[in-house]
Design a protein around this motif. Sequence first.
Motif, PDB file in Angstrom:
ATOM      1  N   LEU A 183      17.118  -4.801 -24.685  1.00 22.26           N
ATOM      2  CA  LEU A 183      16.307  -5.333 -23.393  1.00 22.26           C
ATOM      3  C   LEU A 183      15.184  -4.315 -23.292  1.00 22.26           C
ATOM      4  CD1 LEU A 183      19.304  -6.738 -21.365  1.00 22.26           C
ATOM      5  CD2 LEU A 183      17.617  -8.088 -22.200  1.00 22.26           C
ATOM      6  N   ALA A 184      13.994  -4.805 -22.867  1.00 16.90           N
ATOM      7  CA  ALA A 184      12.878  -4.141 -22.628  1.00 16.90           C
ATOM      8  C   ALA A 184      12.385  -4.473 -21.497  1.00 16.90           C
ATOM      9  CB  ALA A 184      11.819  -4.372 -23.687  1.00 16.90           C
ATOM     10  N   GLY A 185      12.993  -4.065 -20.505  1.00 17.50           N
ATOM     11  CA  GLY A 185      12.698  -4.499 -19.165  1.00 17.50           C
ATOM     12  C   GLY A 185      12.863  -5.745 -18.803  1.00 17.50           C
ATOM     13  N   SER A 186      12.068  -6.322 -17.901  1.00 12.35           N
ATOM     14  CA  SER A 186      12.279  -7.721 -17.608  1.00 12.35           C
ATOM     15  C   SER A 186      11.031  -8.382 -17.188  1.00 12.35           C
ATOM     16  CB  SER A 186      13.198  -7.730 -16.391  1.00 12.35           C
ATOM     17  OG  SER A 186      12.730  -7.686 -15.023  1.00 12.35           O
ATOM     18  N   VAL A 187      11.249  -9.588 -16.889  1.00 14.81           N
ATOM     19  CA  VAL A 187      10.075 -10.417 -16.357  1.00 14.81           C
ATOM     20  C   VAL A 187      10.455 -11.220 -15.001  1.00 14.81           C
ATOM     21  CG1 VAL A 187       8.953 -11.159 -18.717  1.00 14.81           C
ATOM     22  CG2 VAL A 187      10.753 -12.756 -17.686  1.00 14.81           C
ATOM     23  N   LEU A 188      11.286 -10.428 -14.475  1.00 11.44           N
ATOM     24  CA  LEU A 188      11.743 -10.762 -13.046  1.00 11.44           C
ATOM     25  C   LEU A 188      10.802 -10.264 -12.055  1.00 11.44           C
ATOM     26  CD1 LEU A 188      14.365 -11.501 -11.449  1.00 11.44           C
ATOM     27  CD2 LEU A 188      14.903  -9.187 -11.499  1.00 11.44           C
ATOM     28  N   THR A 189      10.761 -11.059 -10.800  1.00 16.73           N
ATOM     29  CA  THR A 189       9.935 -10.961  -9.565  1.00 16.73           C
ATOM     30  C   THR A 189      11.009 -10.778  -8.503  1.00 16.73           C
ATOM     31  OG1 THR A 189       9.836 -13.235  -9.420  1.00 16.73           O
ATOM     32  CG2 THR A 189       7.912 -12.124 -10.460  1.00 16.73           C
ATOM     33  N   LEU A 190      10.689  -9.934  -7.389  1.00 14.37           N
ATOM     34  CA  LEU A 190      11.536  -9.628  -6.452  1.00 14.37           C
ATOM     35  C   LEU A 190      11.945 -10.926  -5.555  1.00 14.37           C
ATOM     36  CD1 LEU A 190      10.736  -6.222  -5.038  1.00 14.37           C
ATOM     37  CD2 LEU A 190      12.780  -6.768  -6.265  1.00 14.37           C
ATOM     38  N   ASP A 191      10.998 -11.876  -5.634  1.00 17.53           N
ATOM     39  CA  ASP A 191      11.758 -13.059  -4.721  1.00 17.53           C
ATOM     40  C   ASP A 191      12.754 -13.971  -5.493  1.00 17.53           C
ATOM     41  OD1 ASP A 191       9.527 -13.799  -6.661  1.00 17.53           O
ATOM     42  OD2 ASP A 191       8.618 -15.352  -5.771  1.00 17.53           O
ATOM     43  N   ALA A 192      12.422 -13.875  -6.973  1.00 15.83           N
ATOM     44  CA  ALA A 192      13.629 -14.390  -7.780  1.00 15.83           C
ATOM     45  C   ALA A 192      15.063 -13.612  -7.625  1.00 15.83           C
ATOM     46  CB  ALA A 192      13.165 -14.632  -9.247  1.00 15.83           C
ATOM     47  N   ALA A 193      14.572 -12.276  -7.455  1.00 11.42           N
ATOM     48  CA  ALA A 193      15.905 -11.539  -7.376  1.00 11.42           C
ATOM     49  C   ALA A 193      16.607 -11.784  -6.064  1.00 11.42           C
ATOM     50  CB  ALA A 193      15.477  -9.892  -7.739  1.00 11.42           C
ATOM     51  N   VAL A 194      15.809 -11.922  -5.149  1.00  8.31           N
ATOM     52  CA  VAL A 194      16.467 -12.172  -3.844  1.00  8.31           C
ATOM     53  C   VAL A 194      17.283 -13.518  -4.009  1.00  8.31           C
ATOM     54  CG1 VAL A 194      16.056 -12.826  -1.430  1.00  8.31           C
ATOM     55  CG2 VAL A 194      15.144 -10.812  -2.325  1.00  8.31           C
ATOM     56  N   ARG A 195      16.408 -14.608  -4.406  1.00 10.85           N
ATOM     57  CA  ARG A 195      17.009 -15.995  -4.752  1.00 10.85           C
ATOM     58  C   ARG A 195      18.460 -15.730  -5.500  1.00 10.85           C
ATOM     59  NH1 ARG A 195      13.100 -17.779  -7.424  1.00 10.85           N
ATOM     60  NH2 ARG A 195      11.804 -17.997  -5.535  1.00 10.85           N
ATOM     61  N   ASN A 196      18.282 -15.180  -6.502  1.00 10.27           N
ATOM     62  CA  ASN A 196      19.405 -15.066  -7.290  1.00 10.27           C
ATOM     63  C   ASN A 196      20.669 -14.513  -6.741  1.00 10.27           C
ATOM     64  OD1 ASN A 196      17.884 -15.927  -9.438  1.00 10.27           O
ATOM     65  ND2 ASN A 196      17.557 -14.231 -10.427  1.00 10.27           N
ATOM     66  N   VAL A 197      20.629 -13.503  -6.041  1.00 10.25           N
ATOM     67  CA  VAL A 197      21.696 -12.871  -5.388  1.00 10.25           C
ATOM     68  C   VAL A 197      22.331 -13.856  -4.186  1.00 10.25           C
ATOM     69  CG1 VAL A 197      22.359 -10.828  -4.005  1.00 10.25           C
ATOM     70  CG2 VAL A 197      20.828 -10.554  -5.772  1.00 10.25           C
ATOM     71  N   VAL A 198      21.414 -14.355  -3.505  1.00 13.02           N
ATOM     72  CA  VAL A 198      21.739 -15.259  -2.443  1.00 13.02           C
ATOM     73  C   VAL A 198      22.625 -16.390  -2.917  1.00 13.02           C
ATOM     74  CG1 VAL A 198      20.765 -17.057  -0.667  1.00 13.02           C
ATOM     75  CG2 VAL A 198      19.724 -14.752  -0.869  1.00 13.02           C
ATOM     76  N   LYS A 199      21.977 -17.018  -4.007  1.00 15.38           N
ATOM     77  CA  LYS A 199      22.765 -18.119  -4.852  1.00 15.38           C
ATOM     78  C   LYS A 199      24.172 -17.887  -5.368  1.00 15.38           C
ATOM     79  CE  LYS A 199      18.753 -21.205  -5.911  1.00 15.38           C
ATOM     80  NZ  LYS A 199      17.983 -21.796  -6.779  1.00 15.38           N
ATOM     81  N   ASN A 200      24.338 -16.608  -5.619  1.00 15.71           N
ATOM     82  CA  ASN A 200      25.451 -16.041  -6.770  1.00 15.71           C
ATOM     83  C   ASN A 200      26.215 -15.148  -5.875  1.00 15.71           C
ATOM     84  OD1 ASN A 200      25.121 -17.194  -9.389  1.00 15.71           O
ATOM     85  ND2 ASN A 200      22.840 -16.445  -8.957  1.00 15.71           N
ATOM     86  N   SER A 201      26.107 -15.055  -4.546  1.00 21.23           N
ATOM     87  CA  SER A 201      27.170 -14.261  -3.513  1.00 21.23           C
ATOM     88  C   SER A 201      27.235 -15.000  -2.285  1.00 21.23           C
ATOM     89  CB  SER A 201      26.553 -12.903  -3.477  1.00 21.23           C
ATOM     90  OG  SER A 201      25.273 -12.911  -2.619  1.00 21.23           O
TER      91      SER A 201
END
Length: 375
Positions: free
Chosen positions: A302-320
């Motif tokens: 893995l070489a870093g990511s293409v993630l954005t912080l709004d998506a990171a927040v969304r992912n955690v909200v949906k999966n916790s």
Amino acid sequence: MLIKNCKIIFHDRIEDGSILIENGKIKAINPITHDDNDIIDAEGSYVSPGFIDVHIHGAGGYDTMDGTYDALNHISKSISKHGTTSFLPTTMTCAIDDIRKSIEAIAKAKEIGTEGANVLGAHLEGPFINPEMIGAQNPKYVENPSIETFKSMVGEHIDAITSITLAPEVEGAKELISYLKENNITVSMGHTKATYNEAIEGVKCGVCHSTHLFNAMTGLHHREAGVVGAIFDSEITTETISDGIHISYPSLRIAYKQKGTDKVLLVTDAMMACSMPDGMYSLGGQDVVVKEGAARLANGALAGSVLTLDAAVRNVVKNSNYPLYEVVKMATLNPARLCKVENRKGSIKEGFDADLLIFDEDITIKKVIINGKVI
């Protein structure tokens, strides 16, 4: 400017209200009177502190290691669209001269500002790492930890260095960690093959954070707790790349439960392909293939990511099962603390910088306000 009809996200609750902005600052929360004709009706949407990314290499086709103010300015504009209002441009393990050039550009961006997200300082990821935990770093440019090499690398811009990732077990690391701590620089352990005991020794010397939890570090084993065990068994903070690729969601939930949401930061570790189509890119001078949301070197790492912080927040909200305000805290207040700007950023408080986001139930960004201006 007045933002009305909003749900205000504080670090411990969400309340209906309004926010008055004046001269780039939050003038008042729920003002009784105002004579402001510039009114934003949030129509029941959330208002959050702006997100702060302490680990990001690039976005929008540009990389911190481009070593120019123009590249940083483009990155700042690209990530601001996704709610990041402040960030630490992150360097790679590259030639010392190239790192020095990037630090100079970061210092300039911090001083004069950008057209997008605020540059708060530099995060140096390497070059003082363990080559046996190289990840996507370039093994050709790994350096032995030393105060002299660090000084030559940062030159006159030591005040622009906010944090550094290093391997605490490598010879010379303890002396450098102590020096960095004395100079108010956050020391994070990462790209490390340390044992549990070696990691704890690093913490005693001044390590207070850990880079991309679970990735490029020794894992938790029941006979040797490793770096992950040391992170869980100490009070240091950590960061997660919450894209579902770098860490599975069950592992994320375990980590958050173990550390608590006060001790975790959401980061992107994004590279130049963030907000760009799939294809061929580079990171630290190495070719990267981006396909289906994952960025990898030719060897599959893995070489870093293409993630954005709004998506990171969304992912955690949906999966916790954490309430929204606790997840937002991991992208706002906690990184503000690491950057030592929690007295003016990362929270919605009177007198704080007006770095604010308006988003809906799906964490879809509607408006971004940086330094009191809608961008």
